[in-house]
Design a protein around this motif. Structure first.
Motif, PDB file in Angstrom:
ATOM      1  N   LEU A   9      72.842  86.684  34.381  1.00  0.00           N
ATOM      2  CA  LEU A   9      73.948  85.924  33.781  1.00  0.00           C
ATOM      3  C   LEU A   9      75.263  86.695  33.769  1.00  0.00           C
ATOM      4  O   LEU A   9      76.336  86.102  33.607  1.00  0.00           O
ATOM      5  CB  LEU A   9      73.598  85.538  32.340  1.00  0.00           C
ATOM      6  N   TYR A  45      64.938  83.868  29.250  1.00  0.00           N
ATOM      7  CA  TYR A  45      66.104  83.091  29.688  1.00  0.00           C
ATOM      8  C   TYR A  45      66.832  83.859  30.789  1.00  0.00           C
ATOM      9  O   TYR A  45      66.662  85.083  30.892  1.00  0.00           O
ATOM     10  CB  TYR A  45      67.023  82.801  28.493  1.00  0.00           C
ATOM     11  N   PRO A  46      67.626  83.233  31.645  1.00  0.00           N
ATOM     12  CA  PRO A  46      67.929  81.799  31.670  1.00  0.00           C
ATOM     13  C   PRO A  46      66.730  80.962  32.117  1.00  0.00           C
ATOM     14  O   PRO A  46      65.909  81.417  32.926  1.00  0.00           O
ATOM     15  CB  PRO A  46      69.080  81.702  32.665  1.00  0.00           C
ATOM     16  N   GLY A  96      69.826  74.683  24.193  1.00  0.00           N
ATOM     17  CA  GLY A  96      70.719  74.620  25.336  1.00  0.00           C
ATOM     18  C   GLY A  96      71.945  73.782  25.052  1.00  0.00           C
ATOM     19  O   GLY A  96      72.021  73.039  24.067  1.00  0.00           O
TER      20      GLY A  96
END
Length: 494
Positions: free
Chosen positions: A166, A245-246, A304
């Motif tokens: 990310l 995550y993601p 989310g």
């Protein structure tokens, strides 16, 4: 032309040597193979056998099958985050003893030291082939690399955290220089035959995030198929990237669950686990292979931007990654060894530190005597011969004692803020408030959500709590810990 001189002596000698070598090879092969699979951020309440699965719209038949055929732990504990738990698994020691009590962030000095004895080095000392696939997260210094910590091979290597996928996107949104962004880009690494060095394979970015779990499974299967043909027993450590995550799963699994992107990841992880289990079975080594399936820490509970639930569940417990509450530390743990460990469910207390001394007992290895070891041999429990060898566990945050689990009591020197399920409220962002001289005490059996502080009613629990902590501090006199890394407290610390 060379002639071989035949007489009774040489024939007898050859016979003895052949018998000795053959016996050694047979004894070597009789040692069980060991496959450890470690999920990332999977909470207690995600798998079907732990109360999740189908009823949450994300069935997990493959992992459930391991539990049904193996020894399912309902009171298995880890440390509060990725790095601490992985250090505990590899060394059999509290992570604070190796200076790895915080999740490693690139640019910090945290790294696994060469002086630590790892599980892989232990297996190598007993003649095992050793391989690793997937997430390591114990440092990127040369001394810390898997290939310098006992592993012969390392494939589809994630040296840091999946958070890194990310970073480039968020940094570009912040209009940071491209050079700065490229320096923060994580990569996939691979070992090179004949050397301990690793080479970059490709960027670990959001595009590859969807592909990586398949590649981890494929590399694990390939390793099993290769080693099954050898006379040498093997140790394989599979560090899954899911369900971190993601929340991006392989295209084949998008929309598979009715629990959104997170459920899709759970279902893919279960399927990939099945691929590894099928490889073991197809290679004809199932009966001589110990399979251990674990999670590294409790859930990340988040929502989310489109309203989808993006995190896992701690089941009946309260807590998530980064704190010292029950739900951060109590996670799935399963052991399968056909014809050796009978299928059953146990509520005996086991911690991630216990696997190294337990496996040492299986393969006839000695644990080091020149350092403190916090794990205990639990093979008696696993084999159904006696009760758990553990009745307490200390949890550390920032190098300090943050909680003690003694029998069914959870005790805190300081209290954590209450959770509303928002990671910024607690978890990694947790803060603790000082007490007033007495700890907070919860009866986990009666109060799994830790809502009723019973210190005024069960003050007698303070005595075993203090004994547990004092015994730990006594070990520091002979084996002091390195100074803990704190990203919020600076200067010299005791």
């Amino acid at each position: 032309m060379k002639y071989f001189y035949h007489n009774k002596f040489t024939c007898s000698l050859i016979s003895v040597l052949f018998t000795f070598i053959t016996a050694g090879a047979i004894a070597q092969k009789e040692k069980p193979n060991v496959v450890i699979m470690l999920a990332d951020n999977m909470g207690y309440g995600d798998l079907g056998v732990y109360g999740g699965g189908e009823i949450r719209g994300m069935p997990t038949p493959n992992v459930d099958q391991i539990a049904k055929e193996g020894f399912q732990l309902t009171q298995f504990f880890v440390e509060p985050g990725c790095t601490p738990s992985r250090a505990a698994l590899m060394t059999g020691r509290y992570s604070t003893r190796s200076g790895l009590n915080s999740i490693i962030v690139a640019g910090t000095p945290s790294t696994l030291q060469d002086s630590e004895l790892t599980m892989a080095e232990m297996f190598k000392s007993k003649g095992y082939a050793t391989g690793m696939v997937g997430k390591w997260h114990l440092g990127q210094e040369t001394q810390s690399l898997p290939t310098n910590q006992g592993f012969d091979e390392y494939h589809v290597g994630i040296l840091e955290t999946t958070d890194g996928t990310l970073y480039p996107e968020t940094m570009r949104r912040s209009r940071l220089p491209e050079e700065f962004i490229q320096n923060a880009q994580p990569y996939i690494w691979e070992s090179q035959e004949g050397t301990n060095e690793l080479k970059k394979v490709r960027a670990y970015d959001l595009e590859y995030r969807r592909q990586i779990e398949k590649d981890i499974a494929d590399a694990s299967v390939k390793y099993i198929e290769k080693q099954a043909k050898s006379k040498t027993p093997f140790f394989l450590y599979v560090g899954w990237s899911h369900v971190h995550y993601p929340g991006l799963s392989h295209p084949d699994f998008v929309g598979k669950s009715s629990s959104g992107p997170y459920g899709d990841m759970v279902m893919e992880l279960d399927y990939r686990t099945g691929q590894v289990m099928n490889a073991i079975k197809d290679a004809g080594i199932e009966n001589n292979t110990i399979v251990i399936w674990l999670s590294d820490n409790g859930p990340v509970q988040a929502q989310g931007t489109n309203g989808d639930f993006m995190g896992s569940s701690a089941g009946p417990w309260r807590g998530e990654i980064g704190d010292a509450l029950e739900g951060s530390l109590r996670v799935p743990g399963i052991i399968k060894w056909p014809n050796k460990i009978k299928p059953s469910v146990s509520n005996g207390m086991v911690s991630i530190h216990d696997f190294m001394p337990s496996l040492a007992a299986v393969i006839g290895a000695d644990m080091p005597q020149d350092r403190a070891i916090d794990g205990v041999n639990q093979m008696g429990l696993f084999m159904g011969q006696n009760k758990s060898a553990r009745e307490s566990l200390i949890t550390f945050i920032d190098g300090e004692v943050a909680a003690v689990r003694w029998k069914h009591w959870r005790i805190y020197p300081r209290q954590f803020t209450n959770s509303d399920g928002t990671p910024s409220q607690y978890g990694i962002g947790a803060y603790r408030v000082d007490g007033v001289g007495y700890p907070a005490i919860y009866n986990i059996k009666q109060d799994p959500r830790e809502q009723w502080n019973q210190v005024g009613f069960v003050a007698w629990v303070i005595a075993p709590y203090l004994k547990t902590v004092s015994e730990y501090y006594k070990t520091l006199q002979q084996y002091p810990n390195p100074k803990p890394l704190s990203m919020t407290r600076f200067g010299n610390r005791n």
